[in-house]
Design an enzyme around this catalytic site. Structure first.
Site, mmCIF file in Angstrom:
data_model
loop_
_atom_site.group_PDB
_atom_site.id
_atom_site.type_symbol
_atom_site.label_atom_id
_atom_site.label_comp_id
_atom_site.label_asym_id
_atom_site.label_seq_id
_atom_site.Cartn_x
_atom_site.Cartn_y
_atom_site.Cartn_z
ATOM 1 N N LEU A 117 0.848 -1.177 0.000
ATOM 2 C CA LEU A 117 0.000 0.000 0.000
ATOM 3 C C LEU A 117 0.888 1.232 0.000
ATOM 4 C CD1 LEU A 117 -2.683 -0.913 2.716
ATOM 5 C CD2 LEU A 117 -2.910 -1.110 0.224
ATOM 6 N N ASP A 118 0.443 2.283 -0.693
ATOM 7 C CA ASP A 118 1.180 3.542 -0.662
ATOM 8 C C ASP A 118 1.286 4.062 0.766
ATOM 9 O OD1 ASP A 118 1.299 3.481 -3.422
ATOM 10 O OD2 ASP A 118 -0.388 4.852 -3.697
ATOM 11 N N ARG A 119 2.254 4.915 1.008
ATOM 12 C CA ARG A 119 2.489 5.465 2.348
ATOM 13 C C ARG A 119 1.218 6.057 2.945
ATOM 14 N NH1 ARG A 119 5.702 10.976 2.800
ATOM 15 N NH2 ARG A 119 3.718 11.553 1.843
ATOM 16 N N THR A 121 -1.952 5.576 2.003
ATOM 17 C CA THR A 121 -3.147 4.740 1.900
ATOM 18 C C THR A 121 -3.249 3.902 3.163
ATOM 19 O OG1 THR A 121 -2.990 4.630 -0.518
ATOM 20 C CG2 THR A 121 -4.315 2.943 0.582
ATOM 21 N N ARG A 228 -5.527 5.708 -8.079
ATOM 22 C CA ARG A 228 -5.285 7.146 -8.149
ATOM 23 C C ARG A 228 -5.214 7.620 -9.600
ATOM 24 N NH1 ARG A 228 -0.035 7.671 -4.516
ATOM 25 N NH2 ARG A 228 -0.305 9.899 -5.026
#
Length: 295
Positions: A117-119, A121, A228
């Site tokens: 997961l992105d930072r 998210t 995104r």
């Protein structure tokens, strides 16, 4: 010359900290030991956090959503990196979870992140505790037998109630992630080193508000920044996602991160083969936007 001495002369205590955190690279390889000696002609690079602050995630029992002898699923907090970054191999969930489990159980553990997961998210993040099941997990994710649903707030009021987006995906000639036409899938990327991959996401509009909407997104592929990019492609970037054109405030209320949450994860257990269906509630900052009056 000792690397530690060279780094200190280059950047002082900042450089020394970077070396300790794994942010020093010699000849494009991360240095894992401060005892290294550099030779004339070696290229030394010091990488630092973008904001100058190292992430220090600490996993607690409250972060666990599911655990058995083979799997751990966490509710990842906003601001936590999943794995090591070029400037830091310590401040991430992988290390924090390993530290917690080792201290709790008194034995070393082997962990592998099944996805990322992105930072910024939040939500469900799966790790394996048994190297013997890593292949099965990889095949499940790659074979699209894992269901991943996210909630996001997007700018504007979509005219559609449901839609599916299929595009190409890869890096641009300048290195940033971008979308390509569906007809370009399989072609060589502009900078070489790989091909344009397929990216597919299904969206459902759950609620429309004055200037934004609550969207459910289901991933059919797992490309970097996929949701995104696809919402920005549809003209409805995620609130707070300045990278892809999302507003950083709505009605005078500042938004300090992209409002995206991994809320549902479903898969067949790689060992017991029983269905595993996990849910994770929205974090507080996203609940605040849900509770605004729907129109």
């Amino acid at each position: 010359m000792p690397l530690a001495e060279l780094v200190a002369s280059m950047a002082g205590t900042v450089g020394t900290t970077a070396l300790e955190r794994g942010g020093v690279w010699v000849n494009w390889r991360r240095v894992l030991s401060s005892e290294l000696t550099v030779e004339p002609g070696d290229q030394v690079t010091i990488r630092l956090p973008p904001n100058g602050i190292y992430a220090e995630p600490v996993v607690t029992a409250a972060d666990f959503v599911y655990e058995d002898r083979w799997l751990v699923v966490l509710n990842k907090a906003v601001g936590w990196y999943t794995i090591e970054t070029p400037w830091d191999r310590l401040g991430n969930v992988w290390v924090a979870l390993k530290t917690y489990l080792t201290a709790r159980d008194g034995t070393d553990v082997v962990l592998h992140p099944a996805h990322r997961l992105d930072r910024d998210t939040s939500g469900l993040l799966l790790f394996s505790r048994d190297a013997g099941i890593n292949r099965a997990l990889h095949d499940a994710f790659a074979g699209r037998s894992v269901t991943k649903r996210y909630l996001a707030f997007c700018a504007g009021r979509p005219e559609w109630s449901t839609c599916t987006v299929t595009t190409g995906h890869g890096r641009s000639a300048h290195g940033r992630w971008r979308l390509y036409g569906e007809d370009e899938i399989g072609q060589t990327l502009p900078q070489g080193g790989g091909r344009i991959k397929s990216a597919q996401t299904s969206f459902r509009c759950l609620h429309k508000y004055g200037e934004y909407a609550l969207i459910e997104a289901e991933l059919h592929t797992g490309r970097t920044h996929q949701i995104r990019l696809h919402l920005a492609h549809l003209g409805h970037p995620i609130l707070g996602d300045a990278t892809y054109g999302g507003p950083t405030e709505v009605a005078g209320v500042p938004i300090r991160r992209h409002l995206l949450h991994a809320g549902v994860l479903s898969l067949r257990h790689p060992v017991t083969h029983e269905p595993l269906h996990l849910n994770c509630p929205l974090p507080e900052d996203m609940r605040d936007w849900v509770e605004r009056e729907a129109l």
